[in-house]
Every structure is written in structure tokens, then in C-alpha cells.
Design a protein around this motif. Sequence first.
Motif, PDB file in Angstrom:
ATOM      1  N   MET A 219       0.857  -1.186   0.000  1.00 40.23           N
ATOM      2  CA  MET A 219       0.000   0.000   0.000  1.00 40.23           C
ATOM      3  C   MET A 219       0.897   1.242   0.000  1.00 40.23           C
ATOM      4  N   PRO A 220       1.443   1.598  -1.166  1.00 41.68           N
ATOM      5  CA  PRO A 220       2.423   2.697  -1.230  1.00 41.68           C
ATOM      6  C   PRO A 220       1.891   4.050  -0.771  1.00 41.68           C
ATOM      7  N   VAL A 221       0.636   4.353  -1.062  1.00 42.69           N
ATOM      8  CA  VAL A 221       0.075   5.648  -0.660  1.00 42.69           C
ATOM      9  C   VAL A 221      -0.029   5.724   0.861  1.00 42.69           C
ATOM     10  N   LEU A 222      -0.529   4.665   1.482  1.00 40.18           N
ATOM     11  CA  LEU A 222      -0.626   4.634   2.943  1.00 40.18           C
ATOM     12  C   LEU A 222       0.760   4.656   3.565  1.00 40.18           C
ATOM     13  N   SER A 223       1.719   4.009   2.918  1.00 35.61           N
ATOM     14  CA  SER A 223       3.089   3.985   3.430  1.00 35.61           C
ATOM     15  C   SER A 223       3.682   5.387   3.467  1.00 35.61           C
ATOM     16  N   LEU A 224       3.434   6.165   2.412  1.00 33.30           N
ATOM     17  CA  LEU A 224       3.928   7.540   2.379  1.00 33.30           C
ATOM     18  C   LEU A 224       3.208   8.401   3.416  1.00 33.30           C
ATOM     19  N   ALA A 225       1.906   8.198   3.552  1.00 32.84           N
ATOM     20  CA  ALA A 225       1.141   8.943   4.555  1.00 32.84           C
ATOM     21  C   ALA A 225       1.638   8.594   5.962  1.00 32.84           C
ATOM     22  N   PHE A 226       1.990   7.330   6.166  1.00 33.62           N
ATOM     23  CA  PHE A 226       2.529   6.877   7.449  1.00 33.62           C
ATOM     24  C   PHE A 226       3.831   7.607   7.768  1.00 33.62           C
ATOM     25  N   SER A 227       4.730   7.704   6.779  1.00 34.89           N
ATOM     26  CA  SER A 227       6.010   8.394   6.996  1.00 34.89           C
ATOM     27  C   SER A 227       5.799   9.869   7.293  1.00 34.89           C
ATOM     28  N   ALA A 228       4.881  10.502   6.565  1.00 38.68           N
ATOM     29  CA  ALA A 228       4.585  11.917   6.817  1.00 38.68           C
ATOM     30  C   ALA A 228       3.996  12.092   8.216  1.00 38.68           C
ATOM     31  N   GLY A 229       3.151  11.150   8.620  1.00 33.13           N
ATOM     32  CA  GLY A 229       2.567  11.209   9.956  1.00 33.13           C
ATOM     33  C   GLY A 229       3.606  11.055  11.051  1.00 33.13           C
ATOM     34  N   ILE A 230       4.598  10.200  10.797  1.00 30.21           N
ATOM     35  CA  ILE A 230       5.676  10.001  11.764  1.00 30.21           C
ATOM     36  C   ILE A 230       6.476  11.291  11.946  1.00 30.21           C
ATOM     37  N   VAL A 231       6.760  11.989  10.848  1.00 31.91           N
ATOM     38  CA  VAL A 231       7.494  13.257  10.940  1.00 31.91           C
ATOM     39  C   VAL A 231       6.721  14.256  11.795  1.00 31.91           C
ATOM     40  N   LEU A 232       5.420  14.349  11.559  1.00 36.95           N
ATOM     41  CA  LEU A 232       4.574  15.266  12.333  1.00 36.95           C
ATOM     42  C   LEU A 232       4.529  14.862  13.803  1.00 36.95           C
ATOM     43  N   LEU A 233       4.346  13.565  14.054  1.00 37.98           N
ATOM     44  CA  LEU A 233       4.234  13.080  15.429  1.00 37.98           C
ATOM     45  C   LEU A 233       5.539  13.262  16.198  1.00 37.98           C
ATOM     46  N   MET A 234       6.658  12.952  15.568  1.00 36.40           N
ATOM     47  CA  MET A 234       7.954  13.089  16.238  1.00 36.40           C
ATOM     48  C   MET A 234       8.321  14.562  16.461  1.00 36.40           C
ATOM     49  N   SER A 235       7.838  15.431  15.591  1.00 35.68           N
ATOM     50  CA  SER A 235       8.038  16.870  15.808  1.00 35.68           C
ATOM     51  C   SER A 235       7.304  17.301  17.073  1.00 35.68           C
ATOM     52  N   ALA A 236       6.105  16.761  17.264  1.00 39.63           N
ATOM     53  CA  ALA A 236       5.341  17.054  18.474  1.00 39.63           C
ATOM     54  C   ALA A 236       6.065  16.513  19.707  1.00 39.63           C
ATOM     55  N   VAL A 237       6.686  15.338  19.572  1.00 38.71           N
ATOM     56  CA  VAL A 237       7.433  14.746  20.690  1.00 38.71           C
ATOM     57  C   VAL A 237       8.599  15.650  21.092  1.00 38.71           C
ATOM     58  N   ILE A 238       9.286  16.216  20.110  1.00 39.45           N
ATOM     59  CA  ILE A 238      10.418  17.108  20.408  1.00 39.45           C
ATOM     60  C   ILE A 238       9.945  18.317  21.207  1.00 39.45           C
ATOM     61  N   LEU A 239       8.853  18.931  20.766  1.00 41.53           N
ATOM     62  CA  LEU A 239       8.308  20.082  21.487  1.00 41.53           C
ATOM     63  C   LEU A 239       7.860  19.671  22.887  1.00 41.53           C
ATOM     64  N   PHE A 240       7.161  18.563  22.984  1.00 45.17           N
ATOM     65  CA  PHE A 240       6.637  18.092  24.269  1.00 45.17           C
ATOM     66  C   PHE A 240       7.764  17.758  25.246  1.00 45.17           C
ATOM     67  N   GLN A 241       8.781  17.017  24.768  1.00 40.61           N
ATOM     68  CA  GLN A 241       9.860  16.584  25.650  1.00 40.61           C
ATOM     69  C   GLN A 241      10.729  17.757  26.096  1.00 40.61           C
ATOM     70  N   THR A 242      11.032  18.664  25.171  1.00 40.04           N
ATOM     71  CA  THR A 242      11.832  19.841  25.531  1.00 40.04           C
ATOM     72  C   THR A 242      11.086  20.702  26.538  1.00 40.04           C
ATOM     73  N   SER A 243       9.790  20.871  26.310  1.00 38.91           N
ATOM     74  CA  SER A 243       8.963  21.639  27.244  1.00 38.91           C
ATOM     75  C   SER A 243       8.922  20.980  28.612  1.00 38.91           C
ATOM     76  N   ALA A 244       8.852  19.641  28.630  1.00 38.51           N
ATOM     77  CA  ALA A 244       8.808  18.907  29.902  1.00 38.51           C
ATOM     78  C   ALA A 244      10.077  19.142  30.716  1.00 38.51           C
ATOM     79  N   ILE A 245      11.203  19.222  30.036  1.00 37.11           N
ATOM     80  CA  ILE A 245      12.468  19.491  30.739  1.00 37.11           C
ATOM     81  C   ILE A 245      12.468  20.917  31.293  1.00 37.11           C
ATOM     82  N   ILE A 246      12.083  21.863  30.448  1.00 33.63           N
ATOM     83  CA  ILE A 246      12.099  23.274  30.842  1.00 33.63           C
ATOM     84  C   ILE A 246      11.205  23.538  32.046  1.00 33.63           C
TER      85      ILE A 246
END
Length: 220
Positions: A159-186
Motif C-alpha cells: 500500500m504505497p500511498v498509505l506507506s507515504l502517509a505513514f512516513s509523513a505522519g511520523i514526521v509530524l508526530l515526532m516533531s510534536a514529541v520534540i516540542l513536548f519533551q523539551t517543554s517537559a524538561i524546561i
Amino acid sequence: MGSTAQVDATDVSRVLRNTYLLLSITLIFSAITAGAAMAVNLSYGAGLIMTLVAMGLIWFVLPRTANSSAGIGVVFAFTGLIGAGLGPIINHYLASANGASIVLQALGGTAFTFLGLSAYALVTRKDFSFMHGFIAMGMMVMIGCMLLLVGASMFGYPMPVLSLAFSAGIVLLMSAVILFQTSAIIHGGERNYLMATTSLYLAIINIFTSLLHLLGAADD
């Protein structure tokens, strides 16, 4: 009251300093193990086993050792195995016509994303704790998508289309993790720099591999 605030500020500064120092060292260590895996042409199977062992370390071992010196060894073992597991993936992309360009673009995009989001969280000092629910839900959705993709691939229905959407979703989700984790430290929500390091490290690695997939697909 002022004394407590001063202690808290000192503690936050210590966690931030230790987290970014350890993160930098482990990323370099991962690059070395990835290079070694690429040099010996490590197989996908061996890389997958190393990645699974690494995940086992942070799921079952690190929580028990995060408050001791043994935890540092666990973090290095985890990041070294993840780096080695990346070797076959990077070799795969380097074998393509524009492989070197794809890998460099993925590295640059990952660095830009991490540094930009970290700087934003550090400078604005905004509290991103509200993202906890979004991240938890996103993780469940991404795991579901991953299982679906693996199952479809096993039965010969990629399912190539879903696979690409999955990768894009991971980038978005991990970006949120960076903001969340950095904020948690601060804001004092994260006092253990080993746990903070592994969280940010995983976000960086996932963004890198997802960008590889997206850029590789665009190139094809």
C-alpha cells in the motif's frame, strides 16, 4: 520560596545540559556503528534483530536503571544497536542513482527540524504539555497503520500511498514529541536526563528514516 525556585532552575539547567550533551555523544556513537554496519554490509535481518533488541532495552531495562550509572551503559547499548540497524537502510538508499543526495537531504531536514523546534521551545518557553493526548493517540494510530502495512505486505498487497502517509505522519508526530519533551524538561516535568535523551533520540531517528522514505519516493 525563592530558594526553592533557585533549586528548581538549577535542576532544570542540569537536566537540559546533560540531556543535550548525552544526545550529541550518542548520535555520534550511532553514526560510528552505522558506518561499521555499512562497511560490513550488514543484512536487513541482522539490522532488524539489532533494532528489536534495542527497543527491548528501553522498554524493559532502562526504566529499571534510569536512576543509576548502569543506565548510561543501557543508553549507549540502545543507541549503538539502533545505529547499526540503520546501516542496511542507508546502504539501500546509497545504492540508488541519487542516493547520496537523498541521504544528505534527509540528514539536513532532520537537523533543521530538531534544532528549529528545540530552539522554539527553549526561546519561547511555552508549555506544550497539552500535546500529551495528541501524542498518545498519534502513537496508537501509527502502530495500527504499521501493523496494517506489514500485514498487507506479507500477503502481497503493498500500500504505497498509505506507506507515504505513514512516513509523513511520523514526521509530524515526532516533531510534536520534540516540542513536548523539551517543554517537559524546561518546566520541570522531566527530571531524568537518560529518559529525556532516549525520547529525543528516538524522535530524531524516526524523522530521519521517514524523510529517507519520503525523499526516496519523490526521487523515484
